[in-house]
Design a protein around this motif. Structure first.
Motif, PDB file in Angstrom:
ATOM      1  N   VAL A  21       0.834  -1.204   0.000  1.00  0.00           N
ATOM      2  CA  VAL A  21       0.000   0.000   0.000  1.00  0.00           C
ATOM      3  C   VAL A  21       0.872   1.258   0.000  1.00  0.00           C
ATOM      4  O   VAL A  21       0.600   2.226  -0.713  1.00  0.00           O
ATOM      5  N   LEU A  22       1.940   1.247   0.773  1.00  0.00           N
ATOM      6  CA  LEU A  22       2.806   2.410   0.904  1.00  0.00           C
ATOM      7  C   LEU A  22       3.837   2.523  -0.221  1.00  0.00           C
ATOM      8  O   LEU A  22       4.538   3.528  -0.311  1.00  0.00           O
ATOM      9  N   GLY A  23       3.942   1.480  -1.033  1.00  0.00           N
ATOM     10  CA  GLY A  23       4.899   1.511  -2.131  1.00  0.00           C
ATOM     11  C   GLY A  23       6.292   1.038  -1.760  1.00  0.00           C
ATOM     12  O   GLY A  23       7.206   1.089  -2.582  1.00  0.00           O
ATOM     13  N   LEU A  39      -5.434  -2.240   0.305  1.00  0.00           N
ATOM     14  CA  LEU A  39      -5.546  -2.618   1.709  1.00  0.00           C
ATOM     15  C   LEU A  39      -6.655  -3.654   1.906  1.00  0.00           C
ATOM     16  O   LEU A  39      -6.460  -4.666   2.595  1.00  0.00           O
ATOM     17  N   GLN A  47      -9.430   5.384  -5.236  1.00  0.00           N
ATOM     18  CA  GLN A  47      -8.665   5.152  -4.001  1.00  0.00           C
ATOM     19  C   GLN A  47      -7.887   3.833  -4.104  1.00  0.00           C
ATOM     20  O   GLN A  47      -8.234   2.844  -3.456  1.00  0.00           O
ATOM     21  N   GLN A  72      -5.026   2.907  -2.934  1.00  0.00           N
ATOM     22  CA  GLN A  72      -4.417   2.437  -1.685  1.00  0.00           C
ATOM     23  C   GLN A  72      -5.437   1.714  -0.813  1.00  0.00           C
ATOM     24  O   GLN A  72      -5.142   0.680  -0.223  1.00  0.00           O
TER      25      GLN A  72
END
Length: 211
Positions: free
Chosen positions: A61-63, A152, A146, A148
């Motif tokens: 999610v954060l890359g 998730l 969205q 991300q």
């Protein structure tokens, strides 16, 4: 799930089930720990492994996982750390004395150790991180606003199916545990076999190349 920007969620869950049912390091580790120390330790191992999956989900999610795909140094560092950890666990099981193999000797510390080892064997495997980065985005709708959040939800869903199967494996291992209590020598051979297999997984990870 379309409102979350997730495409083909039903197909995603079927793929998750197929992947979870495919035997691998996680399957073997849960069966080994629950078979030797009981289903409670197996549950702890299952929770540790799936906690590691949660770490990989957050990284996707954060890359952060993308760094492993683009950086050969980061990939190699994590790979060798994971391989060394697996080899260390395998050698401990291979070389442990008979007294150390007795379930009564490890019952008090087994759950903590099983959770911690399950977590680290998962987190320190860069192939798992790259799998999350390659697999989850396939089910994120291009028009979703969205991505991300979609990643998730997909990651948590994958963990949900994986945890369910992991708990089944722990219960199965608990049955093996009862058999080994009546046959201590068989338990010793199981430890050696498990140590050899974990050692093999570690060596295989060390030889893997970045995709």
């Amino acid at each position: 799930m379309a409102t979350l920007g997730i495409a083909h969620f039903g197909a995603f869950l079927l793929a998750c089930l197929a992947l979870n049912l495919t035997p691998g390091l996680d399957t073997f580790y849960i069966l080994a720990r629950s078979g030797r120390e009981g289903r409670a330790v197996g549950f702890a191992a299952a929770l540790g492994i799936n906690a590691g999956c949660l770490v990989h989900t957050a990284a996707a999610v954060l890359g952060v996982s993308a760094v492993l795909m683009t950086s050969a140094l980061a990939f190699s560092l994590l790979k060798y750390l994971g391989a060394a950890y697996l080899v260390w666990i395998g050698l401990r099981m291979l070389l442990s004395r008979t007294a150390e193999r007795a379930p009564a000797a490890t019952r008090g510390r087994g759950m903590d150790a099983a959770f911690r080892q399950g977590l680290l064997t998962n987190v320190l495997n860069p192939k798992v991180a790259l799998f999350y980065l390659a697999f989850l985005p396939q089910f994120v709708a291009p028009q979703g606003g969205q991505p991300q959040l979609a990643l998730l939800v997909l990651g948590v869903s994958f963990i949900g199916t994986g945890l369910s199967w992991s708990l089944v494996l722990a219960l199965l291992g608990g049955r093996i545990h009862r058999l080994l209590l009546a046959r201590p020598r068989l338990g010793g051979w199981m430890d050696r076999a498990c140590g050899a297999v974990l050692l093999g997984f570690g060596l295989r990870l060390a030889l893997q190349r970045q995709a």
